[in-house]
Design a protein around this motif. Structure first.
Motif, PDB file in Angstrom:
ATOM      1  N   ALA A   1      39.353  35.013  45.368  1.00 16.95           N
ATOM      2  CA  ALA A   1      40.625  35.409  44.766  1.00 16.95           C
ATOM      3  C   ALA A   1      40.560  35.323  43.245  1.00 16.95           C
ATOM      4  CB  ALA A   1      41.751  34.533  45.304  1.00 16.95           C
ATOM      5  N   ASN A   2      39.892  34.297  42.739  1.00 21.60           N
ATOM      6  CA  ASN A   2      39.753  34.119  41.295  1.00 21.60           C
ATOM      7  C   ASN A   2      38.977  35.272  40.675  1.00 21.60           C
ATOM      8  OD1 ASN A   2      40.273  32.414  39.005  1.00 21.60           O
ATOM      9  ND2 ASN A   2      38.098  31.870  38.997  1.00 21.60           N
ATOM     10  N   GLU A   3      37.902  35.671  41.354  1.00 19.36           N
ATOM     11  CA  GLU A   3      37.084  36.777  40.838  1.00 19.36           C
ATOM     12  C   GLU A   3      37.873  38.079  40.860  1.00 19.36           C
ATOM     13  OE1 GLU A   3      34.113  37.944  38.726  1.00 19.36           O
ATOM     14  OE2 GLU A   3      34.130  35.916  39.564  1.00 19.36           O
ATOM     15  N   ALA A   4      38.610  38.307  41.956  1.00 21.42           N
ATOM     16  CA  ALA A   4      39.431  39.510  42.036  1.00 21.42           C
ATOM     17  C   ALA A   4      40.522  39.502  40.966  1.00 21.42           C
ATOM     18  CB  ALA A   4      40.045  39.624  43.432  1.00 21.42           C
ATOM     19  N   ALA A   5      41.103  38.333  40.710  1.00 22.79           N
ATOM     20  CA  ALA A   5      42.129  38.233  39.667  1.00 22.79           C
ATOM     21  C   ALA A   5      41.547  38.578  38.308  1.00 22.79           C
ATOM     22  CB  ALA A   5      42.730  36.829  39.659  1.00 22.79           C
ATOM     23  N   ASP A   6      40.313  38.166  38.049  1.00 19.22           N
ATOM     24  CA  ASP A   6      39.661  38.492  36.785  1.00 19.22           C
ATOM     25  C   ASP A   6      39.426  39.993  36.662  1.00 19.22           C
ATOM     26  OD1 ASP A   6      39.184  36.836  34.642  1.00 19.22           O
ATOM     27  OD2 ASP A   6      37.027  36.692  34.984  1.00 19.22           O
ATOM     28  N   VAL A   7      39.055  40.630  37.772  1.00 21.38           N
ATOM     29  CA  VAL A   7      38.841  42.081  37.776  1.00 21.38           C
ATOM     30  C   VAL A   7      40.146  42.802  37.433  1.00 21.38           C
ATOM     31  CG1 VAL A   7      38.392  44.058  39.316  1.00 21.38           C
ATOM     32  CG2 VAL A   7      36.846  42.090  39.325  1.00 21.38           C
ATOM     33  N   VAL A   8      41.251  42.324  37.997  1.00 23.07           N
ATOM     34  CA  VAL A   8      42.551  42.921  37.701  1.00 23.07           C
ATOM     35  C   VAL A   8      42.940  42.638  36.248  1.00 23.07           C
ATOM     36  CG1 VAL A   8      45.013  42.912  38.278  1.00 23.07           C
ATOM     37  CG2 VAL A   8      43.299  42.802  40.100  1.00 23.07           C
TER      38      VAL A   8
ATOM     39  N   SER B   1      42.805  47.776  40.231  1.00 18.59           N
ATOM     40  CA  SER B   1      44.116  47.227  40.577  1.00 18.59           C
ATOM     41  C   SER B   1      43.977  46.186  41.672  1.00 18.59           C
ATOM     42  CB  SER B   1      45.039  48.349  41.058  1.00 18.59           C
ATOM     43  OG  SER B   1      44.575  48.861  42.311  1.00 18.59           O
ATOM     44  N   ALA B   2      45.021  45.385  41.854  1.00 15.21           N
ATOM     45  CA  ALA B   2      45.031  44.404  42.940  1.00 15.21           C
ATOM     46  C   ALA B   2      44.896  45.108  44.286  1.00 15.21           C
ATOM     47  CB  ALA B   2      46.315  43.581  42.891  1.00 15.21           C
ATOM     48  N   ARG B   3      45.571  46.223  44.435  1.00 12.47           N
ATOM     49  CA  ARG B   3      45.493  46.988  45.683  1.00 12.47           C
ATOM     50  C   ARG B   3      44.064  47.438  45.948  1.00 12.47           C
ATOM     51  NH1 ARG B   3      45.025  52.277  46.683  1.00 12.47           N
ATOM     52  NH2 ARG B   3      45.812  53.119  48.669  1.00 12.47           N
ATOM     53  N   ASP B   4      43.417  47.989  44.931  1.00  8.92           N
ATOM     54  CA  ASP B   4      42.062  48.500  45.133  1.00  8.92           C
ATOM     55  C   ASP B   4      41.053  47.378  45.355  1.00  8.92           C
ATOM     56  OD1 ASP B   4      42.921  51.069  45.056  1.00  8.92           O
ATOM     57  OD2 ASP B   4      41.995  51.608  43.151  1.00  8.92           O
ATOM     58  N   CYS B   5      41.266  46.241  44.698  1.00 11.86           N
ATOM     59  CA  CYS B   5      40.384  45.092  44.953  1.00 11.86           C
ATOM     60  C   CYS B   5      40.431  44.692  46.421  1.00 11.86           C
ATOM     61  CB  CYS B   5      40.794  43.899  44.083  1.00 11.86           C
ATOM     62  SG  CYS B   5      40.131  43.931  42.421  1.00 11.86           S
ATOM     63  N   ASP B   6      41.632  44.580  46.957  1.00 16.10           N
ATOM     64  CA  ASP B   6      41.764  44.160  48.348  1.00 16.10           C
ATOM     65  C   ASP B   6      41.271  45.225  49.314  1.00 16.10           C
ATOM     66  OD1 ASP B   6      42.667  41.702  47.645  1.00 16.10           O
ATOM     67  OD2 ASP B   6      44.719  41.955  48.358  1.00 16.10           O
TER      68      ASP B   6
ATOM     69  N   LEU C   1      44.963  35.422  34.685  1.00 23.53           N
ATOM     70  CA  LEU C   1      46.016  36.051  35.481  1.00 23.53           C
ATOM     71  C   LEU C   1      46.412  35.161  36.650  1.00 23.53           C
ATOM     72  CD1 LEU C   1      47.836  38.484  36.036  1.00 23.53           C
ATOM     73  CD2 LEU C   1      45.967  39.497  37.359  1.00 23.53           C
ATOM     74  N   LEU C   2      45.446  34.522  37.287  1.00 22.41           N
ATOM     75  CA  LEU C   2      45.753  33.603  38.383  1.00 22.41           C
ATOM     76  C   LEU C   2      46.569  32.425  37.877  1.00 22.41           C
ATOM     77  CD1 LEU C   2      45.455  32.606  41.295  1.00 22.41           C
ATOM     78  CD2 LEU C   2      43.273  31.577  40.637  1.00 22.41           C
ATOM     79  N   ALA C   3      46.200  31.897  36.725  1.00 19.16           N
ATOM     80  CA  ALA C   3      46.943  30.766  36.154  1.00 19.16           C
ATOM     81  C   ALA C   3      48.392  31.159  35.871  1.00 19.16           C
ATOM     82  CB  ALA C   3      46.262  30.287  34.876  1.00 19.16           C
TER      83      ALA C   3
END
Length: 504
Positions: free
Chosen positions: A424-431, A437-442, A488-490
């Motif tokens: 989740a942290n890595e995906a948040a960094d990508v966003v 986007s969050a949608r495309d990451c998932d 972004l996660l923080a």
């Protein structure tokens, strides 16, 4: 935004497994396709493999003879690059070497009309760097399929620095028309999947190095507790350690040795030994014909507890209370503020927050599950000093809920929780970085590597604040920047705003 039509000729360069798979995808969509390879014999083998694949579908009744004949009639062998001259889209799927790719694509670019699209299927090289070596970089993009291309739905549409938006739009629409699941991302090391997936392997290797449990046990936790289709070690064996290690090292180097992507010496030893996994007969597991598959280490059966008190907010663990009630256990819930604390026959336990049970002053902690109602297995860790009967009390509780119980060492973050937190942290960094986007990451992680849910959807289910806390505790426990929280996660942790349904 319009897709290429069936009348548009598609050129594919590279007749290996990936190139041949891409050819099938285009043939299935009704295109004429020219397959070219620098080795004529490779083209013959590629066409033969495509024909064999269609014959298998014919035998299974999934296509009829007319469809088989039509598809093969639309496929032709390219004897030279000039045979691709009429293509509206050319996709290269050749060796992962930027000099070779750029050289071949520059040659084919000179043969194509100005509005033709050139796509690279690279999984690790910079699309921006490849495009910069051509005369029309705006017409170049990444079109990254996953192997086997006819089966796996995901296609990453990668825009380089100079890629024209209309080119990316056309590729996106075309992938949809080809019945794929396209996602957009910017050119960056690993794109979405190969970047976001690094912690799935990295944390498992770290846990093995820390002797949290053996390979089979760690795999069982990820699979039977976390809900992942395969454990990290069996997946690395399937991919091949030479390939998996090379991708990790490539991302690590491209990210200027960011410790998040640090390769593992354990995996390097396998590569050095030639133990590449299933294809070599040895990896983390043995694939010899007579080799017995090692089983995970399970806790012995224990009696059900006689009294359970739960205080605090259950959050993602709420199904455990329902299961306990359905099992007829004597359980009382005091919905006080704060994370849930379970007291089972006097033994205290809680969901891991990234700290070992010993550090928290608890008798035990338990791991995150993909779905507590359906998970076959629950992992627990006991503090270094626990009262007599602590293991029996905790194991008996989860066994009464119909779960197998695995006991691991009291390591920070356990197995599933730290893996999901890092994904989740890595995906948040990508966003955060505007790569996707969050949608495309998932979408990418579910459709590209079969995760049970997207990492950011998982973070929303657990709660961004919980994920952030786990990472803070991992960072403190290890004293490493590897576990730093993405900004972004923080922020999501502070505001409670979810990743989905929120501006990202």
């Amino acid at each position: 935004m319009s897709a290429l039509t069936a009348q548009d000729l598609i050129g594919v360069i590279g007749a290996g497994a990936m190139g041949s798979g891409i050819v099938q995808v285009a043939l299935n969509a009704g295109h004429r396709v020219v397959l070219y390879d620098a080795a004529p014999a490779a083209v013959e083998r590629g066409i033969a493999s495509i024909d064999t694949a269609y014959r298998r579908l014919l035998e299974k009744g999934k296509i009829d003879a007319a469809t088989h004949g039509d598809r093969m009639a639309r496929l032709s062998a390219g004897a030279q690059l000039a045979d691709l001259a009429g293509a509206r889209l050319v996709i290269e799927a050749i060796v992962e070497n930027i000099d070779i790719k750029a050289s071949v694509l520059a040659e084919v670019e000179a043969l194509l009309p100005a509005d033709a699209i050139i796509a690279t299927n690279t999984s690790s090289l910079s699309v921006t760097a490849i495009a910069a070596r051509l005369k029309r970089p705006a017409q170049v993009a990444g079109l990254h399929f996953f192997n086997p291309a006819p089966v796996l739905p995901l296609v990453e549409i990668i825009s380089g620095k100079a890629t024209a938006p209309a080119v990316a739009d056309t590729l996106f629409a075309t992938a949809l028309a080809w019945k794929k699941v396209p996602v957009r991302c910017a050119s960056t090391p690993g794109f979405i999947v190969n970047r976001v997936a690094r912690p799935f392997y990295g944390e498992a290797l770290r846990l093995l190095g820390d002797r949290a449990a053996d390979v089979a046990t760690l795999d069982a936790i990820l699979r039977d507790c976390g809900g992942f289709r395969m454990g990290a070690f069996e997946l690395m064996d399937l991919i091949g350690h030479d390939v998996n290690y090379a991708v990790t090292k490539s991302v690590y180097d491209a990210m200027y040795q960011d410790p998040r992507y640090k390769p593992s010496l354990l995996q390097k030893e396998l590569v050095d030994a030639g133990w590449l996994g299933k294809k070599s007969g040895n990896g983390f597991y043995s694939y010899a014909p007579d080799a017995a598959r090692p089983a995970p280490t399970l806790a012995q059966p224990a009696p059900a507890p006689t009294g359970i008190l739960v205080t605090g907010t259950l959050g993602v663990t709420a199904p455990l209370l329902t299961l306990a009630q359905e099992a007829g256990l004597a359980v009382r819930h005091d919905a006080a503020p704060g994370p849930a604390l379970w007291t089972v026959d006097g033994v205290t336990l809680a969901l891991t927050d990234g700290r070992p049970a010993t550090q928290r002053g608890l008798d035990a902690v338990f791991d995150l599950a993909g779905d507590y109602a359906k998970a076959a297995t629950i992992a627990i860790a006991l503090a270094d000093q626990t009262p007599d009967g602590a293991l029996a009390a905790v194991a008996g509780f989860f066994q009464a809920l119909g779960k197998q119980v695995i006991v691991i060492d009291d390591v920070p973050g356990m197995v599933v929780m730290r893996t999901v937190a890092m994904l989740a942290n890595e995906a948040a960094d990508v966003v955060q970085q505007g790569i996707a986007s969050a949608r495309d990451c998932d979408l990418a992680m579910v459709n590209g590597v079969n995760y049970p849910r997207g990492p950011l959807a998982w973070a929303d289910a657990i709660g961004p604040a919980v994920v952030h806390t786990v990472l803070l505790n991992l960072a403190a426990g290890y004293g490493e920047d590897r576990y730093r929280s993405a900004p972004l996660l923080a922020r999501r942790a502070l505001t409670g705003q979810p990743f989905h349904g929120a501006a990202a």
